[in-house]
Motif scaffolding. Structure first.
Motif, PDB file in Angstrom:
ATOM      1  N   PRO A  32      20.341 -10.800  -4.689  1.00 40.61           N
ATOM      2  CA  PRO A  32      19.218 -10.974  -5.555  1.00 40.61           C
ATOM      3  C   PRO A  32      18.318  -9.571  -5.545  1.00 40.61           C
ATOM      4  O   PRO A  32      18.681  -8.740  -4.845  1.00 40.61           O
ATOM      5  N   ARG A  33      18.049  -9.116  -6.673  1.00 39.54           N
ATOM      6  CA  ARG A  33      17.402  -8.050  -7.140  1.00 39.54           C
ATOM      7  C   ARG A  33      15.846  -8.355  -7.201  1.00 39.54           C
ATOM      8  O   ARG A  33      15.432  -9.208  -8.019  1.00 39.54           O
ATOM      9  N   VAL A  39       7.035  -6.251  -5.793  1.00 40.57           N
ATOM     10  CA  VAL A  39       6.672  -6.049  -4.352  1.00 40.57           C
ATOM     11  C   VAL A  39       5.656  -5.151  -3.923  1.00 40.57           C
ATOM     12  O   VAL A  39       4.654  -5.578  -3.101  1.00 40.57           O
ATOM     13  N   ALA A  40       5.371  -4.129  -4.839  1.00 39.18           N
ATOM     14  CA  ALA A  40       4.234  -3.251  -4.385  1.00 39.18           C
ATOM     15  C   ALA A  40       2.872  -3.789  -4.655  1.00 39.18           C
ATOM     16  O   ALA A  40       2.212  -3.595  -3.620  1.00 39.18           O
ATOM     17  N   LYS A  41       2.674  -4.827  -5.398  1.00 35.71           N
ATOM     18  CA  LYS A  41       1.436  -5.417  -5.569  1.00 35.71           C
ATOM     19  C   LYS A  41       1.366  -6.245  -4.358  1.00 35.71           C
ATOM     20  O   LYS A  41       0.132  -6.711  -3.896  1.00 35.71           O
ATOM     21  N   THR A  53       7.678   5.993  -2.164  1.00 31.54           N
ATOM     22  CA  THR A  53       7.187   7.104  -1.339  1.00 31.54           C
ATOM     23  C   THR A  53       7.391   6.637   0.064  1.00 31.54           C
ATOM     24  O   THR A  53       7.802   7.313   0.961  1.00 31.54           O
ATOM     25  N   ALA A  54       6.988   5.504   0.076  1.00 29.07           N
ATOM     26  CA  ALA A  54       6.851   4.862   1.598  1.00 29.07           C
ATOM     27  C   ALA A  54       8.316   4.570   1.934  1.00 29.07           C
ATOM     28  O   ALA A  54       8.819   4.642   3.082  1.00 29.07           O
ATOM     29  N   LEU A  55       9.306   4.400   1.090  1.00 29.55           N
ATOM     30  CA  LEU A  55      10.792   4.295   1.207  1.00 29.55           C
ATOM     31  C   LEU A  55      11.393   5.236   1.352  1.00 29.55           C
ATOM     32  O   LEU A  55      12.668   5.399   1.373  1.00 29.55           O
ATOM     33  N   GLY A  56      10.922   6.234   1.177  1.00 29.15           N
ATOM     34  CA  GLY A  56      11.545   7.677   1.191  1.00 29.15           C
ATOM     35  C   GLY A  56      12.189   7.946  -0.052  1.00 29.15           C
ATOM     36  O   GLY A  56      12.697   8.966  -0.241  1.00 29.15           O
ATOM     37  N   GLY A  57      11.719   7.398  -1.138  1.00 33.13           N
ATOM     38  CA  GLY A  57      11.987   8.121  -2.537  1.00 33.13           C
ATOM     39  C   GLY A  57      13.736   7.405  -3.086  1.00 33.13           C
ATOM     40  O   GLY A  57      13.845   7.835  -4.097  1.00 33.13           O
ATOM     41  N   GLU A  76      17.893  -7.117  -1.237  1.00 35.86           N
ATOM     42  CA  GLU A  76      17.206  -7.727  -0.067  1.00 35.86           C
ATOM     43  C   GLU A  76      17.012  -6.831   1.159  1.00 35.86           C
ATOM     44  O   GLU A  76      16.091  -6.947   1.807  1.00 35.86           O
ATOM     45  N   ALA A  77      18.060  -5.945   1.453  1.00 36.91           N
ATOM     46  CA  ALA A  77      18.073  -4.841   2.467  1.00 36.91           C
ATOM     47  C   ALA A  77      16.583  -3.955   2.169  1.00 36.91           C
ATOM     48  O   ALA A  77      15.896  -3.558   3.301  1.00 36.91           O
ATOM     49  N   GLU A  78      16.528  -3.441   1.068  1.00 36.04           N
ATOM     50  CA  GLU A  78      15.655  -2.472   0.534  1.00 36.04           C
ATOM     51  C   GLU A  78      14.251  -3.384   0.714  1.00 36.04           C
ATOM     52  O   GLU A  78      13.287  -2.758   1.152  1.00 36.04           O
ATOM     53  N   LEU A  79      14.159  -4.562   0.431  1.00 38.31           N
ATOM     54  CA  LEU A  79      13.016  -5.371   0.524  1.00 38.31           C
ATOM     55  C   LEU A  79      12.537  -5.430   1.937  1.00 38.31           C
ATOM     56  O   LEU A  79      11.278  -5.174   2.279  1.00 38.31           O
TER      57      LEU A  79
END
Length: 222
Positions: A32-33, A39-41, A53-57, A76-79
């Motif tokens: 899933p993407r 997600v930001a909201k 920025t919080a994720l390192g860009g 999913e891992a990035e989320l």
């Protein structure tokens, strides 16, 4: 920053709602993407750039849907990385919803399964709450004396309104519990019932009265 990798999807995203905010999810062969702007909201970032920025860009990749502009999406891992970096209270709530509700729905894959899973989680959670309350009240009242009590929990769920209106009541240890559809068969069996003749007469009279009322209503409609 290097060129961001891109994916494509022939299917439109599925939209879910968490705390009255949408979360669009694309089903992809790689998993899933999740749309980064949503997600930001949910995590109360000003926009997806602040989330980046919080994720390192470096997290996320552009996904091109069948129609409309390309969208930045997270795996999913990035989320989960975003949840660890997000505000604690909001991130924890979203994490629980992700693991307990959203991911099981996505793995099932159909809207029918989605409805069933949401109903199952709602009713299971409500049943646990009702039984827990019954146990609590019984112990405080001194009704549990080293025995395992039984409880009958009746749950009513209004699917169309998305609400549940359960009710729960305790059943005595010596009580007989039977589904309404099997009541007649239980009464007709030769084995002894924990019911007096007087109670059987009252039950028969009440059933006869209710049946007579229904027959009268049907006669008036005819």
């Amino acid at each position: 920053m290097g060129k961001r990798p891109s994916l494509s999807s022939v299917s439109p995203p599925r939209e879910f709602t968490f705390q009255r905010k949408p979360l669009r999810v694309f089903q992809h062969e790689q998993g899933p993407r999740f749309v980064a702007a949503d997600v930001a909201k949910l995590l109360k970032y000003p926009d997806e750039a602040a989330l980046q920025t919080a994720l390192g860009g470096k997290a996320g990749c552009l996904l091109s849907p069948a129609s409309g502009p390309s969208l930045l999406t997270l795996s999913e891992a990035e989320l989960r990385h975003a949840l660890r970096a997000g505000r604690k209270t909001q991130a924890q709530a979203l994490q629980l919803w992700l693991d307990d509700t959203l991911l099981p729905i996505l793995r099932k894959g159909t809207h029918a399964d989605q409805d069933k899973l949401q109903l199952a989680y709602a009713l299971a959670g409500e049943a646990a709450r009702q039984v827990g309350q019954a146990v609590w009240e019984s112990v405080l009242a001194g009704e549990v004396d080293g025995q395992h009590s039984r409880w009958l929990v009746s749950l009513h769920y209004q699917v169309q309104q998305g609400q549940r209106r359960p009710s729960g009541n305790t059943v005595a240890l010596q009580a007989e519990v039977s589904a309404l559809a099997a009541l007649a068969a239980c009464v007709a069996e030769e084995r002894a019932l924990p019911v007096s003749n007087r109670d059987l007469i009252k039950l028969a009279a009440a059933c006869h009265l209710r049946l007579a009322e229904r027959m009268q209503k049907q006669a008036l409609r005819a």
